[in-house]
Structure formats: C-alpha cells, structure tokens
Motif scaffolding. Sequence first.
Motif, PDB file in Angstrom:
ATOM      1  N   GLY A 121      60.686  26.440  17.394  1.00  0.00           N
ATOM      2  CA  GLY A 121      59.499  27.242  17.091  1.00  0.00           C
ATOM      3  C   GLY A 121      58.561  27.432  18.263  1.00  0.00           C
ATOM      4  O   GLY A 121      57.618  28.226  18.197  1.00  0.00           O
ATOM      5  N   SER A 122      58.806  26.728  19.366  1.00  0.00           N
ATOM      6  CA  SER A 122      57.878  26.802  20.498  1.00  0.00           C
ATOM      7  C   SER A 122      57.837  28.189  21.147  1.00  0.00           C
ATOM      8  O   SER A 122      56.776  28.625  21.600  1.00  0.00           O
ATOM      9  N   ASP A 123      58.964  28.889  21.206  1.00  0.00           N
ATOM     10  CA  ASP A 123      58.956  30.258  21.739  1.00  0.00           C
ATOM     11  C   ASP A 123      58.075  31.155  20.881  1.00  0.00           C
ATOM     12  O   ASP A 123      57.300  31.957  21.397  1.00  0.00           O
ATOM     13  N   ALA A 124      58.209  31.032  19.571  1.00  0.00           N
ATOM     14  CA  ALA A 124      57.409  31.852  18.663  1.00  0.00           C
ATOM     15  C   ALA A 124      55.929  31.523  18.818  1.00  0.00           C
ATOM     16  O   ALA A 124      55.078  32.426  18.837  1.00  0.00           O
ATOM     17  N   PHE A 125      55.602  30.237  18.959  1.00  0.00           N
ATOM     18  CA  PHE A 125      54.205  29.835  19.115  1.00  0.00           C
ATOM     19  C   PHE A 125      53.602  30.445  20.372  1.00  0.00           C
ATOM     20  O   PHE A 125      52.544  31.054  20.325  1.00  0.00           O
TER      21      PHE A 125
ATOM     22  N   VAL B  12      58.849  25.484   9.777  1.00  0.00           N
ATOM     23  CA  VAL B  12      58.145  25.051  10.985  1.00  0.00           C
ATOM     24  C   VAL B  12      57.866  26.248  11.897  1.00  0.00           C
ATOM     25  O   VAL B  12      56.750  26.405  12.415  1.00  0.00           O
ATOM     26  N   ALA B  13      58.848  27.115  12.099  1.00  0.00           N
ATOM     27  CA  ALA B  13      58.640  28.290  12.963  1.00  0.00           C
ATOM     28  C   ALA B  13      57.586  29.220  12.370  1.00  0.00           C
ATOM     29  O   ALA B  13      56.756  29.764  13.106  1.00  0.00           O
ATOM     30  N   GLY B  14      57.601  29.418  11.055  1.00  0.00           N
ATOM     31  CA  GLY B  14      56.586  30.253  10.418  1.00  0.00           C
ATOM     32  C   GLY B  14      55.194  29.685  10.600  1.00  0.00           C
ATOM     33  O   GLY B  14      54.243  30.418  10.923  1.00  0.00           O
ATOM     34  N   LEU B  15      55.047  28.374  10.419  1.00  0.00           N
ATOM     35  CA  LEU B  15      53.739  27.735  10.608  1.00  0.00           C
ATOM     36  C   LEU B  15      53.300  27.783  12.069  1.00  0.00           C
ATOM     37  O   LEU B  15      52.119  28.022  12.361  1.00  0.00           O
ATOM     38  N   MET B  16      54.233  27.563  12.983  1.00  0.00           N
ATOM     39  CA  MET B  16      53.889  27.626  14.408  1.00  0.00           C
ATOM     40  C   MET B  16      53.509  29.046  14.822  1.00  0.00           C
ATOM     41  O   MET B  16      52.606  29.248  15.633  1.00  0.00           O
ATOM     42  N   THR B  17      54.183  30.035  14.256  1.00  0.00           N
ATOM     43  CA  THR B  17      53.855  31.435  14.537  1.00  0.00           C
ATOM     44  C   THR B  17      52.449  31.748  14.051  1.00  0.00           C
ATOM     45  O   THR B  17      51.634  32.326  14.779  1.00  0.00           O
TER      46      THR B  17
END
Length: 180
Positions: free
Chosen positions: A14-18, A140-145
């Motif tokens: 998820g870090s790329d999305a964040f 996790v990716a949705g929340l990080m985004t």
Amino acid sequence: MSITTLLLLAVALGSDAFSMCLAIGITGVGKRQMFLISFTVLIFHIIMPLAGWYVGELAGRYIGNAAAIVGASILIFLGVKMLRDVIKKDPENAPKIALVNTWGLLLLAASVSMDALSVGFTLGTQKVNLIMAAGVFGLVAGLMTFGGLGLGRLLGRVAGERAQLAGGLILIGIGIKLFF
C-alpha cells in the motif's frame, strides 16, 4: 504466514498508493473523489493478488510492465502539470481532471497495484489463505490511499503552492521510479 507478516506485506504493497495519493491530495481533491479513489485502489489490491494466483508469473510480468509504463507516464504527466500550474498560477487547470476520468482512475489504481499481482503468484506457492490475504491487502491499501489523500489535502490547505510544488515533484519522482 502470520497475521503480522501479512499486515507488513500489506503495508509495503500500500505504500505506493499512499505516496501517490499524498501528492494527489495536495491538489485539493474532494471527499467524493477521495472515497472513489480509495475504493478503486482497494478493489485493485484485492483483484491483483487473485489474478497473480491464477494467471501466473509470466503473464503478470508482461501485464505488469505495460501497466507500470502507462501508470508511470500518467504520474509524470500529473506532476509536470502540477508544477506548470504553480509556475503559471493557473489553479483552474489542476490535474484533478485526470482522476475524474474513469480510464485515468483505473490506470492509476492499476499502476499502484501491479506489485500485488506478483505477490499473488508468490503467495500461491505458499500455504496462505489467498482470499484472506487479498482482503487484507485491499483493506490496508484502501485505508492508506484514503489517509494519503486526506493528509495531502490538509498539506495543500496549509502550505498552498509550496505543497503543490512538492506534490508535483513527488509524482514525477514516483513516475520515474516506476520506469526503473
């Protein structure tokens, strides 16, 4: 695989999305866009590991490279546009337009989800509940985004043009990184 390992892997994915959404949030995205982008990235982070599981490494490598190049190009374009808008002081032409466009949104979500495709293939060789793993990755990716967009939006309000300038440089940097 332990839940801690799974969560760490999800945060890494998820870090790329964040980081991308931190830069995009600086442009002043609306709440509706924040939810739409976050939901789209969430869905892609669920679909991609499943696709990696079923498609396999070879197909993932070809699809991943093409989508990464397109995604990188879009990020560089948005970053250059943000820099140009700051220099020309033209806030009406902010890069939000690309995110409203369905194809732009899908390509951006795909570009930050490509590593989940190969992770899905790798997880297929392990004794992992793939459905649970994909669900954790997506959540996790949705929340990080959403967090990246919200933090970027706040920075954009507080720091104004400097934050938009930094956001443009971040997008260009991420786009260049995706090429290599």
